[in-house]
Structure formats: structure tokens, C-alpha cells
Design an enzyme around this catalytic site. Sequence first.
Site, PDB file in Angstrom:
ATOM      1  N   TYR A  72      -1.585  11.982 -19.039  1.00 20.87           N
ATOM      2  CA  TYR A  72      -2.780  11.945 -18.284  1.00 20.87           C
ATOM      3  C   TYR A  72      -3.350  10.404 -18.802  1.00 20.87           C
ATOM      4  O   TYR A  72      -3.772   9.672 -17.884  1.00 20.87           O
ATOM      5  CB  TYR A  72      -3.616  12.863 -18.556  1.00 20.87           C
ATOM      6  CG  TYR A  72      -4.903  12.939 -17.811  1.00 20.87           C
ATOM      7  CD1 TYR A  72      -4.953  13.793 -16.514  1.00 20.87           C
ATOM      8  CD2 TYR A  72      -6.199  12.095 -18.028  1.00 20.87           C
ATOM      9  CE1 TYR A  72      -6.153  13.854 -15.587  1.00 20.87           C
ATOM     10  CE2 TYR A  72      -7.007  12.147 -17.051  1.00 20.87           C
ATOM     11  CZ  TYR A  72      -7.134  12.859 -15.993  1.00 20.87           C
ATOM     12  OH  TYR A  72      -8.193  13.054 -15.105  1.00 20.87           O
ATOM     13  N   PHE A 124      -6.662  -7.003   8.157  1.00 18.30           N
ATOM     14  CA  PHE A 124      -5.484  -5.873   8.318  1.00 18.30           C
ATOM     15  C   PHE A 124      -6.427  -4.685   8.695  1.00 18.30           C
ATOM     16  O   PHE A 124      -7.821  -4.601   8.252  1.00 18.30           O
ATOM     17  CB  PHE A 124      -4.892  -5.441   6.853  1.00 18.30           C
ATOM     18  CG  PHE A 124      -3.919  -4.546   7.099  1.00 18.30           C
ATOM     19  CD1 PHE A 124      -2.559  -4.554   7.636  1.00 18.30           C
ATOM     20  CD2 PHE A 124      -3.988  -3.195   6.809  1.00 18.30           C
ATOM     21  CE1 PHE A 124      -1.728  -3.715   7.870  1.00 18.30           C
ATOM     22  CE2 PHE A 124      -2.979  -2.377   6.813  1.00 18.30           C
ATOM     23  CZ  PHE A 124      -1.862  -2.464   7.566  1.00 18.30           C
ATOM     24  N   ASP A 125      -5.642  -3.761   9.625  1.00 24.78           N
ATOM     25  CA  ASP A 125      -6.707  -2.587  10.221  1.00 24.78           C
ATOM     26  C   ASP A 125      -7.458  -1.703   9.133  1.00 24.78           C
ATOM     27  O   ASP A 125      -8.633  -1.503   9.331  1.00 24.78           O
ATOM     28  CB  ASP A 125      -5.837  -1.880  11.157  1.00 24.78           C
ATOM     29  CG  ASP A 125      -4.800  -1.413  10.366  1.00 24.78           C
ATOM     30  OD1 ASP A 125      -4.277  -1.673   9.224  1.00 24.78           O
ATOM     31  OD2 ASP A 125      -4.000  -0.393  11.335  1.00 24.78           O
ATOM     32  N   ASP A 213      -5.738  -9.892  -0.108  1.00 21.44           N
ATOM     33  CA  ASP A 213      -5.070  -8.835   0.304  1.00 21.44           C
ATOM     34  C   ASP A 213      -3.643  -8.950   0.215  1.00 21.44           C
ATOM     35  O   ASP A 213      -2.948  -9.854   1.086  1.00 21.44           O
ATOM     36  CB  ASP A 213      -5.600  -8.464   1.640  1.00 21.44           C
ATOM     37  CG  ASP A 213      -5.193  -7.098   2.114  1.00 21.44           C
ATOM     38  OD1 ASP A 213      -4.159  -6.577   1.375  1.00 21.44           O
ATOM     39  OD2 ASP A 213      -5.211  -6.826   3.314  1.00 21.44           O
ATOM     40  N   ALA A 215      -0.227  -7.549   0.227  1.00 22.88           N
ATOM     41  CA  ALA A 215       0.786  -6.490   0.323  1.00 22.88           C
ATOM     42  C   ALA A 215       2.019  -7.235   0.677  1.00 22.88           C
ATOM     43  O   ALA A 215       3.105  -6.872   0.210  1.00 22.88           O
ATOM     44  CB  ALA A 215       0.649  -5.660   1.878  1.00 22.88           C
ATOM     45  N   LYS A 256       4.684  -2.303   0.482  1.00 22.78           N
ATOM     46  CA  LYS A 256       5.231  -3.548   0.923  1.00 22.78           C
ATOM     47  C   LYS A 256       5.928  -4.325  -0.032  1.00 22.78           C
ATOM     48  O   LYS A 256       7.155  -3.740  -0.570  1.00 22.78           O
ATOM     49  CB  LYS A 256       4.326  -4.373   1.716  1.00 22.78           C
ATOM     50  CG  LYS A 256       3.705  -3.890   2.986  1.00 22.78           C
ATOM     51  CD  LYS A 256       3.087  -2.653   2.885  1.00 22.78           C
ATOM     52  CE  LYS A 256       2.184  -2.187   4.256  1.00 22.78           C
ATOM     53  NZ  LYS A 256       0.698  -2.270   4.118  1.00 22.78           N
ATOM     54  N   HIS A 448      -5.670   4.130  16.705  1.00 22.50           N
ATOM     55  CA  HIS A 448      -4.124   3.984  17.121  1.00 22.50           C
ATOM     56  C   HIS A 448      -3.249   4.895  16.463  1.00 22.50           C
ATOM     57  O   HIS A 448      -2.267   5.339  17.100  1.00 22.50           O
ATOM     58  CB  HIS A 448      -3.742   2.550  16.685  1.00 22.50           C
ATOM     59  CG  HIS A 448      -3.902   2.180  15.305  1.00 22.50           C
ATOM     60  ND1 HIS A 448      -5.390   1.929  14.940  1.00 22.50           N
ATOM     61  CD2 HIS A 448      -2.941   2.172  14.288  1.00 22.50           C
ATOM     62  CE1 HIS A 448      -5.075   1.526  13.578  1.00 22.50           C
ATOM     63  NE2 HIS A 448      -3.753   1.682  13.375  1.00 22.50           N
TER      64      HIS A 448
HETATM   65  C1  LIG Z   1      -0.475  -1.943   4.243  1.00 17.96           C
HETATM   66  C2  LIG Z   1      -1.422  -2.729   4.252  1.00 17.96           C
HETATM   67  C3  LIG Z   1      -2.811  -2.403   3.591  1.00 17.96           C
HETATM   68  C4  LIG Z   1      -3.176  -1.011   3.442  1.00 17.96           C
HETATM   69  O1  LIG Z   1      -2.272  -0.435   2.597  1.00 17.96           O
HETATM   70  P1  LIG Z   1      -1.739   1.243   2.590  1.00 17.96           P
HETATM   71  O2  LIG Z   1      -0.935   1.404   1.338  1.00 17.96           O
HETATM   72  O3  LIG Z   1      -0.882   1.278   3.821  1.00 17.96           O
HETATM   73  O4  LIG Z   1      -2.863   1.776   2.335  1.00 17.96           O
HETATM   74  C5  LIG Z   1      -3.848  -3.625   3.513  1.00 17.96           C
HETATM   75  N1  LIG Z   1      -3.670  -4.811   3.702  1.00 17.96           N
HETATM   76  C6  LIG Z   1      -2.295  -5.213   4.349  1.00 17.96           C
HETATM   77  C7  LIG Z   1      -2.224  -6.677   4.605  1.00 17.96           C
HETATM   78  C8  LIG Z   1      -1.324  -4.273   4.409  1.00 17.96           C
HETATM   79  O5  LIG Z   1      -0.093  -4.618   4.913  1.00 17.96           O
END
Ligand SMILES: *Cc1c(COP(=O)(O)O)cnc(C)c1O
Length: 456
Positions: A72, A124-125, A213, A215, A256, A448
Site C-alpha cells: 500500500y 483533448f475532449d 498533455d 499521451a 497511449k 459522443h
Molecule cells: C487519452 C487522452 C487523454 C485522457 O486520458 P485517459 O487515459 O483516456 O483518461 C487526455 N489527453 C489526451 C491527449 C489523450 O489522448
Amino acid sequence: MELPFAESYKIKTVEPIFRSTRKQREKWIEAAHYNLFNLRSEQVFIDLLTDSGTGAMSDNQWAAIMKGDESYAGSSSYYNLKKVIQTLFGFNYFLPTHQGRAAENVLFSTLIKEGDVVPGNSHFDTTKGHIEFRKAKAVDCTIDKAFDTESDYPFKGNVDLNKLEDVLKSGVNVPVIIMTLTCNTSGGQPVSMGNLKQVKELAEKYKTYVIFDSARFAENAWFIKKREKGYSKKAIKEIVREMYSYADGMTMSSKKDGIVNIGGFMAMSNKDWFEKATTFNIMFEGFVTYGGMAGRDMNALAVGLNEVTDKDYLESRISQVEYLGNKLIEYGIPIQKPIGGHAIFVDAKKFLPNVPKEEYIAQTLAIILYLEAGVRGVEVGTLLADRDPETHDNRYPKLEFLRLAIPRRTYTNNHMDVVAAGLKNVYEMRDEIRTGLKIHKEAPIMRHFTVELYKA
Ligand SMILES: *Cc1c(COP(=O)(O)O)cnc(C)c1O
């Protein structure tokens, strides 16, 4: 003769997939309310819905899973991952989360409040969702060239510095600028090192901060190596380190470019941010040294971050995306150029010129491709753009894309041939496609994922 390119790995485990008939798919998609998120995976032959969490782990990652420490507090897996993050990105503080959006939730809880403005390239969304949920505003400052799918501009993820400076000097409170690497919404397009550097300089001038951000940070680094002057001889890890010297922190969806099935984190240089975020992380995710991840998954991520920044891996990865993209170009199918990092973005407005924008052009194309070939792509268009939070009108984005996201190390180029042939068949019947879809039911935010549609 020059030896051709080949993948830098071989296959050790396989998973069967099944072809279905058009008749079966017609039945399934109707029952799924014309929303591809509602299909079961067995109903899909080749799944290009997303590259998120769908990659294949290496034998070294699986070995690391066996050595995961599930304590933990004080797990060795946490310290393994912390060391990799420190070395790769140069950030001394990090918190694990269950995925990327959780990192956004935690970090934004400390940084963003009602009335704030958060500029950047196209958000990103989920990022935009978390900003708007806090009654703050996300402002898209992407360069105009990004919206011209025919332009071959090499860094269509770049921010227009004039647009950004206009926001910064307009008197609104900008707690942070968010740069998305690569920029998914504009087509998996990279941001140049030069642009990252200039954004950081502007942030300093106006006394604010920059978050990446992240990913697809490694794919972004690959494009800098290939396309930006002065980087062709640099190692990917060196390029990544320079990129992050222009950021104050990062959020990461490890699903990703972490090449794991679940996980995320945030990292930062600012101790004060870390301390504030820690409180929220404990509340929303878990204790500091696991925060939403199993020890074994942190171990696999530590290995994945090293593998994803390997030049041979990245060459295999990007070559496969290019392979599909070049086939589509050969067939005359309109796609976002240049070909991006993780996906092919088909220009649905150009593909289906007879479908009205009120009938969700890209979603219509996604459904027809599924019916034709059992291939599942995803709409990046009006459904995703959602309604304006104030007027509740549909927001019609400049571009309507069908995104074909390619999972990492998962499919072969034979699969890519099926996708290309399926899309070619649809392209040949495009003139007869004149109607799209209408909404039956939708959620108030991020509609979506769950929207229900019917044939117009
Ligand atoms: C996938 C993604 C997110 C969100 O991440 P999750 O792991 O799906 O919660 C944020 N920003 C970008 C650019 C992404 O591709």
C-alpha cells in the site's frame, strides 16, 4: 538491393478475431443505436476505435508485471516508475492515477477555477470536459493551417503565437497553458520544438505556466527528429528531455505512449503544486505511492516508457500508420496531411459531400465503413464537439474526421490492407450516400460516448 524495413519485434502471443457478415453487422449496429461505442468487441473485426489501452505489451513488460510490488505504501514499483519519469522528463514530483483524465481531474482541481481561461492547441475532449466542468473556458489557438487538410505543413499541432498572446494580454486569468502532444484533435499532428520553446517564453512573459498533455509525447519527439532542423542526429530520449524543459508539468494517459492497458500520471517541477495535488490524489485516486494503479501496472509502465522512446520501435509504429495513409492517398481518399502519428484522419466532409452537416457526416461515414468491412473507427466531428455550454446549440467544427486509430504493436499490414479496401469500396459509392443520422438521446456532457442515433 537495399533491405526493406521490417518491425523491430516478433509475435509471441496471439488473440483470435472474427469476420462477421454484413447482415449480422446491420442487426448489431441498429441495436447499438448507430453508436460504435455500444458494439461488443466480438462484433468488430478490426478495431481502430482507439489506440488507448489497446497496444500489445512486450515480454519485458509482462516480466515486470510478475515483479510488481503491491505494498500500500512505499511500493518499489512506485520508485521504479518515479526514477524513469525523472530521467525521461526531468520532473522531480509525480503522482500516479488510474488514467489520464484522472490526472486532469486532480491537477485541475489545484490549478483551475471558475472564470479562468485555458488556452493551448486543440484540447483533448476529456481535457476540455474537465475545464468546462469547472466553468472555465478552453481556447483553441491552433494555427489556421491545421484546418487545411491539403496543407503539408509539418507541425500542424503548433499554436499560433499571436492568437495565444491575444488571450494572454486580454486581461482574463490564465492559470496555465495546455499543449497537447501530439495534437489528436487536429489529426495526430506534432508540435515543433521551436513552438514549445516560444510558448514557454510567452508564458514567462505573462507570468503563467505550461502543462503538456502528453499521451503521445514519444510520437511527437519522433516527428521533431524527422522534420525539424537540427534534431535528426539526436536520440529520442534527448529530444524528449528538451521538450519537457519547456514545461512546468505534465498530465499523461499511459494507455497511449506508455504502452500499457491502464494507467496515468501527472508530474511537475513545482513542489507547491505537488503538495496541493497530493491531497486531491489521495481523495480521488489513492495513496501517494499507488494513486489508482496496481504496483504491477506501474512496473509495466516504467518499462513501456523506455520502450516507446526507442527509435526502432517508433519507426515501426509510424511506418505502419504511414502504410495505411499512403494506401488511402493512392485510392484518392481525402485524409489529413501530412500523415500523423497514431491515426489516419479521413476528411469526411470531402468524402461525403452530399450529407448535410446537421446529420453528423463523420459518424455516418464511420457507420458505413463498419457495415462494409467490420472495421470500427471513431467520429471526431460534431458529436465530439458537443453543444455550446451556454447556447446549447450544436458546435460545428471546421473539420469532420473519421479517425482510424492504430493500436501499438497489435495489427499487421494485412489488416491495414482490409481497412483500406473497405474504405475504397465505400468511396466508390459515395455519390449515392445523401442522408446521415439524427440524435434520439444524448448526455449533457461528452455525449459522443453514449449518444443514441437513428437513420435520417
Ligand atoms: C487519452 C487522452 C487523454 C485522457 O486520458 P485517459 O487515459 O483516456 O483518461 C487526455 N489527453 C489526451 C491527449 C489523450 O489522448
